[in-house]
Write an enzyme that holds these catalytic residues in place. Sequence first.
Site, short mmCIF file in Angstrom:
data_model
loop_
_atom_site.label_atom_id
_atom_site.label_comp_id
_atom_site.label_asym_id
_atom_site.label_seq_id
_atom_site.Cartn_x
_atom_site.Cartn_y
_atom_site.Cartn_z
N HIS B 163 0.86 -1.07 -0.14
CA HIS B 163 0.05 0.24 -0.10
C HIS B 163 0.80 1.19 0.05
O HIS B 163 1.66 1.36 1.08
CB HIS B 163 -1.07 -0.21 1.19
CG HIS B 163 -1.81 1.12 1.32
ND1 HIS B 163 -3.01 1.23 0.85
CD2 HIS B 163 -1.68 2.68 1.59
CE1 HIS B 163 -3.66 2.51 0.79
NE2 HIS B 163 -2.84 3.27 1.43
N CYS B 164 0.88 1.94 -1.15
CA CYS B 164 1.65 3.18 -1.17
C CYS B 164 0.88 4.42 -0.78
O CYS B 164 0.22 4.76 -1.38
CB CYS B 164 2.17 3.21 -2.41
SG CYS B 164 3.49 4.63 -2.74
N PRO B 165 1.25 4.89 0.41
CA PRO B 165 0.60 6.29 0.79
C PRO B 165 0.94 7.51 -0.25
O PRO B 165 0.18 8.27 -0.54
CB PRO B 165 1.19 6.53 2.26
CG PRO B 165 2.40 5.89 2.20
CD PRO B 165 2.46 4.53 1.19
#
Lengths: 144, 390
Positions: B163-165
Site C-alpha cells: 500500500h503506497c501512501p
Amino acid sequence: MAETHSLQELQTPPASSKIFIQRDYGSGTICRFHTKLPSELESRVDKQQFEETMQTLNNLYAEAEKLGGRSYLEGCLACLTAYTVFLCLETHYEKVLKKISRYIKDQNEKIYAPRGILFTDPIERGLRVVEVTIFEDRSIGSGR
Amino acid sequence: MITRKVRKWEKLPGKNTFCCDGRVMMARQKGVFYLTLFLIIGTCSLFFAFECPYLAVHLSPAIPVFAAVLFLFVMAMLLRTSFSDPGVLPRALPDEATFIEMEIEAANGNVPPGQRAPPRIRNVQINSQIVKLKYCYTCKIFRPPRASHCSICDNCVDRFDHHCPWVGNCVGKRNYRYFYMFTLSLSLLTIYIFTFNIVHVAMRSVVSGFLNTLKDTPGTYPFLCLIFLQKDTPLLVCFFTLWSVVGLTGFHTYLISLNQTTNEDIKGSWSGKNRIQNPYSHKNIIKNCCEVLCGPTYPSVLDRRGLMQEDLVALAALPSTNSDTTPQTTKTTAPLIPNEHTPDEAKSIADSAAEKSSSPKEEQPPSAKLPPLASPETDAETSIAKDKPH
C-alpha cells in the site's frame, strides 16, 4: 389449503441451490477452473458436456491472458501513449471477456436451461468461482 | 416496495473513496498523495520558470520541451496508479461464503469442544511447489495465490505488492506497471532537472564567476540552505528525491526481474533455505520483465459503475432490527441485489450467519469481526506491505 398452496407458488420464486466451481491454480495464477463434474450435477448433466463447457471456458481465458507478440505489442503501444490509448480502444482481454459472456449465454440457452441449470459468468463473481444454480422442479415436488 | 437505482460502487464494502461516479478509486487517506503532487508540480514549475528560459536561450530549446514531455508522462502515470482499481477481489456473497464454510467443516471433521479448530488453509500445487492459500475472514474467501488483504483499504488485492501512501492507493496486479513507470519516469525527471540545475549554475559561473553566481542565487549553496523557498530549491528537492526515488526504482527493477512482489520479499516467502522457490518466476529475466510490464491488461472485476436496485424500505427497517435480519438463503430472488446492506449491517448479518451455520469453535481472531479502523499510521509503517495475518 389448496388456494394458499398455489398462492405460495405464485409468490415464491422456484427453489434452487447453488454450487461453486473453484479455480484451479495448478498452473499458476492464470484463470482456470476445475473441469470435474460436481456430484450434485451428476444426475442432470452429461459428464462430457460439462467438461467440454469448462474446458472451452478455460481455453478462452487462456487466450485472454496469453503472453505473446500481441500482448507485448499492445503493452508497448499503450506505454508510448502513456496508456491513454485505452480510453478509445478496447483491450484484448475485454474483447475475450465479451466472447466468454456470449458463450455462457449460448450454452445456458441451448443446453443447461432446459435441464434447470444456470451458469453465472465468473466475471460477476470476481473471476473466483463459476456459480452454477440448480433449479428444483416444483411441479414434481409439489405433491406434499 | 420502493426501490431506487444506485451504482454498485456506492454499496461496495471496504474503505475506498470513489470519485467521478465510480470512475476513480482511491484509499481514504490522501494527504501524502497531495504532498506528492505538490512536490512534483512545485519543483517542475520552479524549473520551468527560472532555469528553462536561460537554458533554452543558451543551450537548446529542446531541453524544456523534453522536460515538459517527461513531466506530463510522470503525471499521467501517477494519476493512473492512484485512480485505478489495483485488482481488488470482491467479497464472497452469502451463498458462496456458506458453501465454503460447509466445505471447510467437511474437511475439518468434528472438532471436540474446547479444542481450537485447525487454521483454514488450502494446499495447492503450483509448478511442483506446494503453496498454501489462506482464508480471509473479512472477505470470506480463500485468497488466490499472491493475493493479500490490505488492512488500510480493507480489501483483498490480487498480486498485492504494497500500500503506497505516496500514490494514495494499493499497488497490485492491475496498477503495478503504472507504478513502476511512475517511479522510473520520476527518476529520469529528477536526474534531468538535477543535471540541468548544475549545468545552469556552471554556465552562469563561467560567465560571472562562481561566487557571484552563488550571491545571485543563494539557494544553490550546496545542500546547506534548506529553509528558504529560493529560486534554486529544485536542486535541493532533487537531491533528496534522487536517492529515494532512484533507489525505489532499482528495488522494483530487481523485484520485476525475479517476478516477486514487495509483500513476498518482505515476508521472505521465497528466500532462505527450506523455503520453496518462487513458482511464478519464468527463471528468465527478460521473460519475467515482459510478463509484468507488457503482459495483458487485466480488467477490473469490481463492477463499479453497474446499476443495482436498492430496497429503500428494507434499508430503513434494518438499523432497528439487527437481530431479526435473516441472511440470504439459497433461494434465488432477484439477482440484482448482491450487496443491499451497508458494510456495518453486512458485518452483523455475516456474524449471525456465521453463528448459525458454522461451528462455534472456529478460529476467529478479533480483527475478523471488526474490520481494522483506519488509524493514522506513520509513513514508515504504511510504506511497508500491509498484511495483517487473519
